[in-house]
Scaffold this motif. Sequence first.
Motif, PDB file in Angstrom:
ATOM      1  N   GLY A  48       0.814  -1.208   0.000  1.00 46.42           N
ATOM      2  CA  GLY A  48       0.000   0.000   0.000  1.00 46.42           C
ATOM      3  C   GLY A  48       0.847   1.256   0.000  1.00 46.42           C
ATOM      4  O   GLY A  48       0.532   2.235  -0.678  1.00 46.42           O
ATOM      5  N   ASP A 109      -7.392  -5.225 -11.516  1.00 46.75           N
ATOM      6  CA  ASP A 109      -8.756  -5.619 -11.175  1.00 46.75           C
ATOM      7  C   ASP A 109      -9.753  -4.468 -11.350  1.00 46.75           C
ATOM      8  O   ASP A 109     -10.618  -4.247 -10.513  1.00 46.75           O
ATOM      9  N   ASP A 115     -17.239  -0.868  -4.889  1.00 49.86           N
ATOM     10  CA  ASP A 115     -16.044  -1.248  -4.119  1.00 49.86           C
ATOM     11  C   ASP A 115     -14.776  -1.053  -4.934  1.00 49.86           C
ATOM     12  O   ASP A 115     -13.779  -0.533  -4.430  1.00 49.86           O
ATOM     13  N   LEU A 118     -14.028   2.547  -5.406  1.00 52.52           N
ATOM     14  CA  LEU A 118     -13.467   3.108  -4.174  1.00 52.52           C
ATOM     15  C   LEU A 118     -11.991   2.739  -4.056  1.00 52.52           C
ATOM     16  O   LEU A 118     -11.151   3.579  -3.717  1.00 52.52           O
ATOM     17  N   GLN A 119     -11.678   1.479  -4.367  1.00 52.36           N
ATOM     18  CA  GLN A 119     -10.269   1.039  -4.293  1.00 52.36           C
ATOM     19  C   GLN A 119      -9.397   1.843  -5.248  1.00 52.36           C
ATOM     20  O   GLN A 119      -8.283   2.237  -4.905  1.00 52.36           O
ATOM     21  N   VAL A 122      -8.828   5.198  -3.858  1.00 52.37           N
ATOM     22  CA  VAL A 122      -7.883   5.164  -2.733  1.00 52.37           C
ATOM     23  C   VAL A 122      -6.459   5.011  -3.267  1.00 52.37           C
ATOM     24  O   VAL A 122      -5.527   5.680  -2.807  1.00 52.37           O
ATOM     25  N   ARG A 123      -6.294   4.141  -4.244  1.00 53.54           N
ATOM     26  CA  ARG A 123      -4.946   3.968  -4.817  1.00 53.54           C
ATOM     27  C   ARG A 123      -4.440   5.280  -5.426  1.00 53.54           C
ATOM     28  O   ARG A 123      -3.284   5.626  -5.260  1.00 53.54           O
ATOM     29  N   MET A 126      -3.505   7.543  -2.625  1.00 54.24           N
ATOM     30  CA  MET A 126      -2.241   7.120  -2.011  1.00 54.24           C
ATOM     31  C   MET A 126      -1.060   7.512  -2.913  1.00 54.24           C
ATOM     32  O   MET A 126      -0.010   7.938  -2.436  1.00 54.24           O
ATOM     33  N   TRP A 138      -1.735   4.791   6.759  1.00 56.14           N
ATOM     34  CA  TRP A 138      -1.906   3.337   6.855  1.00 56.14           C
ATOM     35  C   TRP A 138      -1.835   2.865   8.308  1.00 56.14           C
ATOM     36  O   TRP A 138      -2.670   2.081   8.765  1.00 56.14           O
ATOM     37  N   TYR A 141      -5.088   4.284  10.186  1.00 57.92           N
ATOM     38  CA  TYR A 141      -6.435   3.872   9.792  1.00 57.92           C
ATOM     39  C   TYR A 141      -6.565   2.394   9.445  1.00 57.92           C
ATOM     40  O   TYR A 141      -7.656   1.836   9.541  1.00 57.92           O
ATOM     41  N   VAL A 142      -5.491   1.778   9.004  1.00 59.38           N
ATOM     42  CA  VAL A 142      -5.586   0.337   8.706  1.00 59.38           C
ATOM     43  C   VAL A 142      -5.131  -0.478   9.912  1.00 59.38           C
ATOM     44  O   VAL A 142      -5.802  -1.416  10.318  1.00 59.38           O
ATOM     45  N   ARG A 169      -4.705  13.360   6.329  1.00 60.34           N
ATOM     46  CA  ARG A 169      -6.113  12.967   6.238  1.00 60.34           C
ATOM     47  C   ARG A 169      -6.899  13.981   5.413  1.00 60.34           C
ATOM     48  O   ARG A 169      -7.743  13.619   4.605  1.00 60.34           O
ATOM     49  N   ALA A 172      -6.016  13.350   1.798  1.00 59.81           N
ATOM     50  CA  ALA A 172      -6.614  12.101   1.301  1.00 59.81           C
ATOM     51  C   ALA A 172      -8.119  12.274   1.106  1.00 59.81           C
ATOM     52  O   ALA A 172      -8.675  11.828   0.091  1.00 59.81           O
ATOM     53  N   ALA A 173      -8.756  12.949   2.056  1.00 53.26           N
ATOM     54  CA  ALA A 173     -10.204  13.157   1.948  1.00 53.26           C
ATOM     55  C   ALA A 173     -10.521  13.999   0.720  1.00 53.26           C
ATOM     56  O   ALA A 173     -11.482  13.722  -0.010  1.00 53.26           O
ATOM     57  N   LEU A 176     -10.271  11.830  -2.258  1.00 52.34           N
ATOM     58  CA  LEU A 176     -11.401  10.895  -2.360  1.00 52.34           C
ATOM     59  C   LEU A 176     -12.680  11.615  -2.806  1.00 52.34           C
ATOM     60  O   LEU A 176     -13.556  11.019  -3.412  1.00 52.34           O
TER      61      LEU A 176
ATOM     62  N   VAL B   4     -12.115   4.910  13.948  1.00 42.18           N
ATOM     63  CA  VAL B   4     -11.304   3.858  13.325  1.00 42.18           C
ATOM     64  C   VAL B   4     -11.565   2.521  14.018  1.00 42.18           C
ATOM     65  O   VAL B   4     -11.745   1.490  13.361  1.00 42.18           O
ATOM     66  N   ARG B   8     -13.065  -0.807  12.371  1.00 37.91           N
ATOM     67  CA  ARG B   8     -12.304  -2.054  12.363  1.00 37.91           C
ATOM     68  C   ARG B   8     -13.064  -3.197  13.044  1.00 37.91           C
ATOM     69  O   ARG B   8     -12.959  -4.337  12.640  1.00 37.91           O
ATOM     70  N   GLU B  28     -14.893  12.913   7.861  1.00 39.40           N
ATOM     71  CA  GLU B  28     -13.732  12.855   6.977  1.00 39.40           C
ATOM     72  C   GLU B  28     -12.843  11.650   7.344  1.00 39.40           C
ATOM     73  O   GLU B  28     -12.417  10.885   6.471  1.00 39.40           O
ATOM     74  N   VAL B  32     -11.955   8.359   4.939  1.00 40.86           N
ATOM     75  CA  VAL B  32     -10.576   7.945   4.629  1.00 40.86           C
ATOM     76  C   VAL B  32     -10.313   6.536   5.159  1.00 40.86           C
ATOM     77  O   VAL B  32      -9.765   5.677   4.448  1.00 40.86           O
ATOM     78  N   LEU B  37      -9.322   0.841   4.504  1.00 45.52           N
ATOM     79  CA  LEU B  37      -9.589  -0.534   4.956  1.00 45.52           C
ATOM     80  C   LEU B  37     -10.037  -1.424   3.801  1.00 45.52           C
ATOM     81  O   LEU B  37      -9.653  -2.593   3.713  1.00 45.52           O
ATOM     82  N   TYR B  39      -9.168  -0.968   0.689  1.00 47.32           N
ATOM     83  CA  TYR B  39      -7.947  -1.153  -0.113  1.00 47.32           C
ATOM     84  C   TYR B  39      -7.058  -2.216   0.545  1.00 47.32           C
ATOM     85  O   TYR B  39      -6.549  -3.125  -0.129  1.00 47.32           O
ATOM     86  N   LEU B  43      -5.817  -5.859  -0.899  1.00 45.15           N
ATOM     87  CA  LEU B  43      -4.403  -6.244  -1.014  1.00 45.15           C
ATOM     88  C   LEU B  43      -4.144  -7.555  -0.281  1.00 45.15           C
ATOM     89  O   LEU B  43      -3.410  -8.417  -0.768  1.00 45.15           O
TER      90      LEU B  43
END
Lengths: 188, 146
Positions: A48, A109, A115, A118-119, A122-123, A126, A138, A141-142, A169, A172-173, A176, B4, B8, B28, B32, B37, B39, B43
């Motif tokens: 990512g 893909d 979905d 959205l991906q 996001v890419r 990023m 990352w 938020y991930v 953020r 990124a927002a 998006l 978040v 999650r 916001e 994001v 998530l 993405y 992956l």
Amino acid sequence: MPMHKTDAFAAEIAWTDKEQAATDSMAEREFQLLYDATAQPILAYLTGVTGRRDVAEDVLQETYCRFLVRRPDAMEIAEARRYLFRIATNLLRDRWRRGEDTPAPELADEGSSPDVNLQIDVRRAMQAMKPRERELLWLAYVEGMSHAEIAAATGLGAMSVRLLLYRARRRAAAWLRGEGTSDESKPM
Amino acid sequence: MDVVRALRTGLWSAELRRHVESCASCREAKAVAEGLLHYAASLQGEQVPGAADAIWRRAQAERQAMILKRATRPLIFMRVLSLGCVVVFAVWLVEGLLRFDLREVLHGVALGGILPGLGVAVLGIAGGAFYLLHEGKRQRGLDVAS
């Protein structure tokens, strides 16, 4: 053939290793468990952030090798996971400093479902971010890391993390929402 | 961070939901985080990490090399020190021989004892130096071959 001094040392080391074989075998099983629990999210993080699978796989291997060579004292999986993210982040920074990577996110893909759209968004977002921003987004938020944990993983101060993450953020927002500008899209 | 965590875990309290609806910053963050998530999930579905045992073996080899390097460090130091001693002794010996008054010895009785002794010393120095240098070369050759 006569045994040389260095051979004698090597033999001694080999003997010591045999003595530790049982411990190593246990350590290998522990490593396998740790790897199973952490490799996938770290690989996703690296892909990512770099946008490149080949680089991500290389850095993933290097990350675990460094971890094993340093062989830190017994760690909980959560702690080891943070440590691995830290090593991976440092390795990425080293690569960027050496100018080895130019992020080139793979857009695969493609389709038309919400979905997938959205991906793709996001890419693109990023891709438009700076490497440091991608890392922060990352990790926050991930991975759901706190500011203190992100600070430990990236080597930044907690206050800097808060500020940089806020800016990242916002950017990124904006991307998006389709409001990203070409000036902002230059990765540094 | 609550947003978040809720994204999650999927656990949204009614209070948090209301707050996110009314707070621009949290909306916001939610947008994001949701995007990232999705993405990340894509992956993780696409990529499989390599085998752990290959990494384990590579790390073991690197660790062994590091241990061997550390263990042979004193040996290398001693070898360099020995070579230094040989050179210093050889210089001292040659300088001594140059100042040596052969006639004085010829009239004396010590010649028969000194010369074999000197010969043994020179042979010892030469042999030792040859062995040290030869082993160093041989070791380098083995390292290259391996």
